[in-house]
Design an enzyme around this catalytic site. Structure first.
Site, PDB file in Angstrom:
ATOM      1  N   LYS A 152       0.842  -1.206   0.000  1.00  0.00           N
ATOM      2  CA  LYS A 152       0.000   0.000   0.000  1.00  0.00           C
ATOM      3  C   LYS A 152       0.879   1.259   0.000  1.00  0.00           C
ATOM      4  O   LYS A 152       0.628   2.212  -0.741  1.00  0.00           O
ATOM      5  CB  LYS A 152      -0.894  -0.022   1.241  1.00  0.00           C
ATOM      6  CG  LYS A 152      -2.034   0.952   1.197  1.00  0.00           C
ATOM      7  CD  LYS A 152      -2.907   0.702   2.411  1.00  0.00           C
ATOM      8  CE  LYS A 152      -4.046   1.674   2.493  1.00  0.00           C
ATOM      9  NZ  LYS A 152      -4.744   1.568   3.769  1.00  0.00           N
TER      10      LYS A 152
ATOM     11  N   THR B 120     -12.178   5.743  16.002  1.00  0.00           N
ATOM     12  CA  THR B 120     -13.309   5.794  16.934  1.00  0.00           C
ATOM     13  C   THR B 120     -13.177   4.651  17.936  1.00  0.00           C
ATOM     14  O   THR B 120     -13.142   3.477  17.552  1.00  0.00           O
ATOM     15  CB  THR B 120     -14.640   5.689  16.175  1.00  0.00           C
ATOM     16  OG1 THR B 120     -14.655   6.725  15.197  1.00  0.00           O
ATOM     17  CG2 THR B 120     -15.822   5.862  17.107  1.00  0.00           C
TER      18      THR B 120
ATOM     19  N   PHE C 185     -15.113  13.619  11.965  1.00  0.00           N
ATOM     20  CA  PHE C 185     -16.544  13.617  11.624  1.00  0.00           C
ATOM     21  C   PHE C 185     -16.779  13.588  10.121  1.00  0.00           C
ATOM     22  O   PHE C 185     -17.851  13.934   9.646  1.00  0.00           O
ATOM     23  CB  PHE C 185     -17.228  14.853  12.231  1.00  0.00           C
ATOM     24  CG  PHE C 185     -17.096  14.922  13.727  1.00  0.00           C
ATOM     25  CD1 PHE C 185     -17.894  14.131  14.545  1.00  0.00           C
ATOM     26  CD2 PHE C 185     -16.162  15.758  14.320  1.00  0.00           C
ATOM     27  CE1 PHE C 185     -17.779  14.183  15.930  1.00  0.00           C
ATOM     28  CE2 PHE C 185     -16.031  15.832  15.705  1.00  0.00           C
ATOM     29  CZ  PHE C 185     -16.847  15.038  16.512  1.00  0.00           C
TER      30      PHE C 185
ATOM     31  N   GLU D   3     -17.828   9.948   4.034  1.00  0.00           N
ATOM     32  CA  GLU D   3     -17.266   9.397   2.806  1.00  0.00           C
ATOM     33  C   GLU D   3     -17.972  10.053   1.622  1.00  0.00           C
ATOM     34  O   GLU D   3     -19.133  10.415   1.701  1.00  0.00           O
ATOM     35  CB  GLU D   3     -17.444   7.881   2.773  1.00  0.00           C
ATOM     36  CG  GLU D   3     -16.573   7.205   3.804  1.00  0.00           C
ATOM     37  CD  GLU D   3     -16.643   5.687   3.739  1.00  0.00           C
ATOM     38  OE1 GLU D   3     -17.058   5.136   2.715  1.00  0.00           O
ATOM     39  OE2 GLU D   3     -16.268   5.062   4.743  1.00  0.00           O
TER      40      GLU D   3
ATOM     41  N   LEU E 284     -33.022  13.564   7.240  1.00  0.00           N
ATOM     42  CA  LEU E 284     -34.426  13.157   7.314  1.00  0.00           C
ATOM     43  C   LEU E 284     -34.856  12.553   5.980  1.00  0.00           C
ATOM     44  O   LEU E 284     -36.019  12.666   5.593  1.00  0.00           O
ATOM     45  CB  LEU E 284     -35.309  14.356   7.688  1.00  0.00           C
ATOM     46  CG  LEU E 284     -35.178  14.877   9.121  1.00  0.00           C
ATOM     47  CD1 LEU E 284     -36.083  16.086   9.347  1.00  0.00           C
ATOM     48  CD2 LEU E 284     -35.512  13.783  10.154  1.00  0.00           C
TER      49      LEU E 284
ATOM     50  N   CYS F 217     -19.617   3.548   9.595  1.00  0.00           N
ATOM     51  CA  CYS F 217     -19.745   4.246  10.888  1.00  0.00           C
ATOM     52  C   CYS F 217     -21.046   4.003  11.629  1.00  0.00           C
ATOM     53  O   CYS F 217     -21.031   3.520  12.763  1.00  0.00           O
ATOM     54  CB  CYS F 217     -19.555   5.749  10.684  1.00  0.00           C
ATOM     55  SG  CYS F 217     -17.868   6.189  10.317  1.00  0.00           S
TER      56      CYS F 217
ATOM     57  N   LYS G 118     -23.549   4.366  -0.154  1.00  0.00           N
ATOM     58  CA  LYS G 118     -24.139   5.655  -0.513  1.00  0.00           C
ATOM     59  C   LYS G 118     -23.421   6.148  -1.775  1.00  0.00           C
ATOM     60  O   LYS G 118     -22.389   5.564  -2.155  1.00  0.00           O
ATOM     61  CB  LYS G 118     -24.023   6.662   0.629  1.00  0.00           C
ATOM     62  CG  LYS G 118     -22.602   7.098   0.935  1.00  0.00           C
ATOM     63  CD  LYS G 118     -22.637   8.199   1.967  1.00  0.00           C
ATOM     64  CE  LYS G 118     -21.290   8.889   2.032  1.00  0.00           C
ATOM     65  NZ  LYS G 118     -21.277   9.994   2.961  1.00  0.00           N
TER      66      LYS G 118
HETATM   67  C1  UDX Z   1     -21.090   9.221   8.791  1.00  0.00           C
HETATM   68  C2  UDX Z   1     -21.198  10.594   9.452  1.00  0.00           C
HETATM   69  O1  UDX Z   1     -22.053  11.434   8.670  1.00  0.00           O
HETATM   70  C3  UDX Z   1     -19.839  11.194   9.655  1.00  0.00           C
HETATM   71  O2  UDX Z   1     -19.947  12.432  10.346  1.00  0.00           O
HETATM   72  C4  UDX Z   1     -18.982  10.217  10.463  1.00  0.00           C
HETATM   73  O3  UDX Z   1     -17.709  10.718  10.705  1.00  0.00           O
HETATM   74  C5  UDX Z   1     -18.911   8.873   9.755  1.00  0.00           C
HETATM   75  O4  UDX Z   1     -20.236   8.388   9.533  1.00  0.00           O
HETATM   76  P1  UDX Z   1     -20.758   8.312   6.326  1.00  0.00           P
HETATM   77  O5  UDX Z   1     -20.902   6.947   6.917  1.00  0.00           O
HETATM   78  O6  UDX Z   1     -19.665   8.556   5.359  1.00  0.00           O
HETATM   79  O7  UDX Z   1     -20.590   9.403   7.473  1.00  0.00           O
HETATM   80  O8  UDX Z   1     -22.115   8.614   5.538  1.00  0.00           O
HETATM   81  P2  UDX Z   1     -23.443   9.471   5.732  1.00  0.00           P
HETATM   82  O9  UDX Z   1     -23.554  10.431   4.621  1.00  0.00           O
HETATM   83  O10 UDX Z   1     -23.562  10.026   7.072  1.00  0.00           O
HETATM   84  O11 UDX Z   1     -24.560   8.343   5.500  1.00  0.00           O
HETATM   85  C6  UDX Z   1     -24.622   7.165   6.303  1.00  0.00           C
HETATM   86  C7  UDX Z   1     -25.778   6.298   5.881  1.00  0.00           C
HETATM   87  O12 UDX Z   1     -27.019   6.906   6.226  1.00  0.00           O
HETATM   88  C8  UDX Z   1     -25.857   6.010   4.390  1.00  0.00           C
HETATM   89  O13 UDX Z   1     -26.181   4.664   4.192  1.00  0.00           O
HETATM   90  C9  UDX Z   1     -26.981   6.910   3.907  1.00  0.00           C
HETATM   91  O14 UDX Z   1     -27.626   6.405   2.767  1.00  0.00           O
HETATM   92  C10 UDX Z   1     -27.887   6.919   5.110  1.00  0.00           C
HETATM   93  N1  UDX Z   1     -28.726   8.123   5.205  1.00  0.00           N
HETATM   94  C11 UDX Z   1     -28.169   9.349   5.408  1.00  0.00           C
HETATM   95  C12 UDX Z   1     -30.109   7.999   5.129  1.00  0.00           C
HETATM   96  O15 UDX Z   1     -30.654   6.903   4.948  1.00  0.00           O
HETATM   97  N2  UDX Z   1     -30.876   9.128   5.259  1.00  0.00           N
HETATM   98  C13 UDX Z   1     -30.343  10.360   5.458  1.00  0.00           C
HETATM   99  O16 UDX Z   1     -31.116  11.328   5.585  1.00  0.00           O
HETATM  100  C14 UDX Z   1     -28.951  10.464   5.524  1.00  0.00           C
END
Ligand code: UDX
Length: 414
Positions: free
Chosen positions: A35, A121, A150, A153, A248, A258, A314
């Site tokens: 890596k 974490t 925080f 991705e 929401l 996460c 996502k």
């Molecule tokens: C998250 C936190 O947002 C971030 O602050 C932390 O450090 C790591 O975890 P991440 O996992 O990259 O980040 O993605 P995020 O955009 O938060 O979405 C997480 C999941 O929630 C996804 O599967 C997304 O589809 C889902 N989601 C998000 C919903 O279903 N509805 C929403 O309104 C928002």
């Protein structure tokens, strides 16, 4: 300032790139030799918009370098970030073994005074354990701090460059001073607290966001029952500043590296302290049940070809950890469905969405990649056997699709 970032996964790599972009001298350290070799050549192992450019730019500037050799990485480092993985154990708690082995290696190789920062974490007690491990061997002065990350991705570079807050959990005035100086260039509030409080902020943030998602998903089921539109409900709800509009969006529930892991870990952590975190258990349960609720909309799937659009957890990432696509696919297969799948970034058996949809009995949208909005829907209808669309993210233009002759099912959306 000279910095060492230990672990070049998502958080480590983005942090290393961003601190070098801000003018610091950063060495990224990883025990994975292959890596490191590819990172040195500017090759990024993950899909994250803007990260490859940022890494290349800072490699060229000479401020960013990579190594698998501890003494080289730690030489002169004033701050050492621990950014190694903390995978979940069977009981949901974090496995901190990589954090502890990193602490042992730091202790053996540290030759100058430094602040050791836990960015992975971890449970709140970890900082104390790391401190004890390093104290056993280290010959120099050091302090241990927690500065949780925080970033999201898919937007990690922007989030890391423009955070909304920096949380510094410091165990000494010295660590507090060094870390405040290091983060000075970020245009956001800097909160100083104990390492345990800082870790709880991280747990609380992710669990609360997961809670919002499970809440709106439950409301979406009610919206289905009364023929309401959950988008309108979320809009009306989110305009209350005490609630806020973000997170929401109803759908198949949350996945990723996460939210699932952090909620399980907080439940396990609470349990270890004798507290039954019932509330969060329900948040997790609602998230699991959401997939079954969605599948029930599909009727009898036995022998049907269903085409999953979107495999990543996502959009704008190639990460499939705890992706809803994986859980959904496993359940549908078990029920006898034949699954075709396509994702613009994650490699699957199909490299073209239209091919994946040939003879399909149902299009199942799982990840809201922008490109799915722009599909040639007349062509989609032509290649499918039956014009059924199951939109697991309430993402597609349902009126347009209905006009073309599709049958449409969303979640809390008629
Ligand atoms: C998250 C936190 O947002 C971030 O602050 C932390 O450090 C790591 O975890 P991440 O996992 O990259 O980040 O993605 P995020 O955009 O938060 O979405 C997480 C999941 O929630 C996804 O599967 C997304 O589809 C889902 N989601 C998000 C919903 O279903 N509805 C929403 O309104 C928002």
């Amino acid at each position: 300032m000279k910095i060492c970032v230990l672990g070049t996964g998502y958080v480590g790599l983005v942090s290393a790139a961003v601190f070098s972009e801000l003018g610091h001298e950063v060495v990224g350290l990883d025990i994975d030799e292959a890596k490191v070799k590819s990172l040195k050549a500017g090759k990024i192992p993950i899909y994250e918009p803007g990260l490859a450019e940022l890494v290349s730019h800072n490699l060229d500037s000479g401020r960013l370098s990579f190594t698998d050799f501890y003494p080289e990485a730690l030489k002169g480092a004033e701050v050492v970030f621990i950014c190694v993985g903390t995978p979940p154990k069977a009981d949901g708690s974090y496995d901190s073994k990589f954090v502890y082995s990193a602490a042992e290696s730091i202790a053996k190789n540290l030759k100058n005074e430094a602040v050791i920062v836990i960015k992975s974490t971890v449970p709140p007690s970890t900082a104390e354990t790391v401190k004890a491990i390093i104290a056993q061997t280290a010959k120099v002065k050091f302090s241990v701090a927690s500065v949780p990350e925080f970033l999201r991705e898919g937007q990690a570079v922007n989030d890391a460059l423009h955070p909304n807050r920096i949380v510094i959990g410091a165990d000494s005035p010295q660590a507090e001073q060094v870390l405040t100086k290091l983060h000075r260039k970020f245009n956001c509030p800097i909160l100083i607290m104990s390492p345990a409080s800082a870790q709880l902020v991280k747990y609380a943030s992710n669990s609360f966001l997961a809670t919002k998602i499970s809440f709106i998903n439950s409301m979406a089921i009610l919206a289905d029952k009364v023929g309401a539109d959950i988008a309108d409900v979320a809009k009306g709800l989110g305009m209350d500043p005490r609630i806020g509009a973000a997170f929401l969006n109803p759908g198949l529930g949350y996945g990723g590296s996460c939210f699932p892991k952090d909620t399980w870990a907080l439940i396990a952590f609470a349990e270890s302290l004798g507290y039954d975190f019932k509330f969060l258990k329900q948040v997790d349960q609602v998230n699991n049940d959401q997939i079954d609720y969605f599948i029930a909309k599909m009727g009898n799937v036995k022998g049907k070809i269903l085409t999953i659009l979107g495999l990543a957890f996502k959009p704008n990432t190639d990460d499939v950890r705890e992706a809803r696509s994986t859980v959904l696919t496993a359940k549908l297969k078990k029920m006898g469905a034949i699954i075709h799948a396509y994702d613009p970034v994650v490699k699957g058996e199909f490299t073209d969405p239209y091919q994946a949809l040939v003879n399909s009995d149902g299009l199942v949208l799982v990840t809201e990649w922008q490109m799915f909005l722009d599909l040639d829907w007349a062509k989609v209808k032509q290649v499918m056997r039956r014009p059924n669309i199951f939109d697991g993210r309430n993402f597609l233009d349902k009126e347009k699709l209905k006009k073309i002759g599709f049958k449409y099912w969303g979640i809390g959306r008629q």
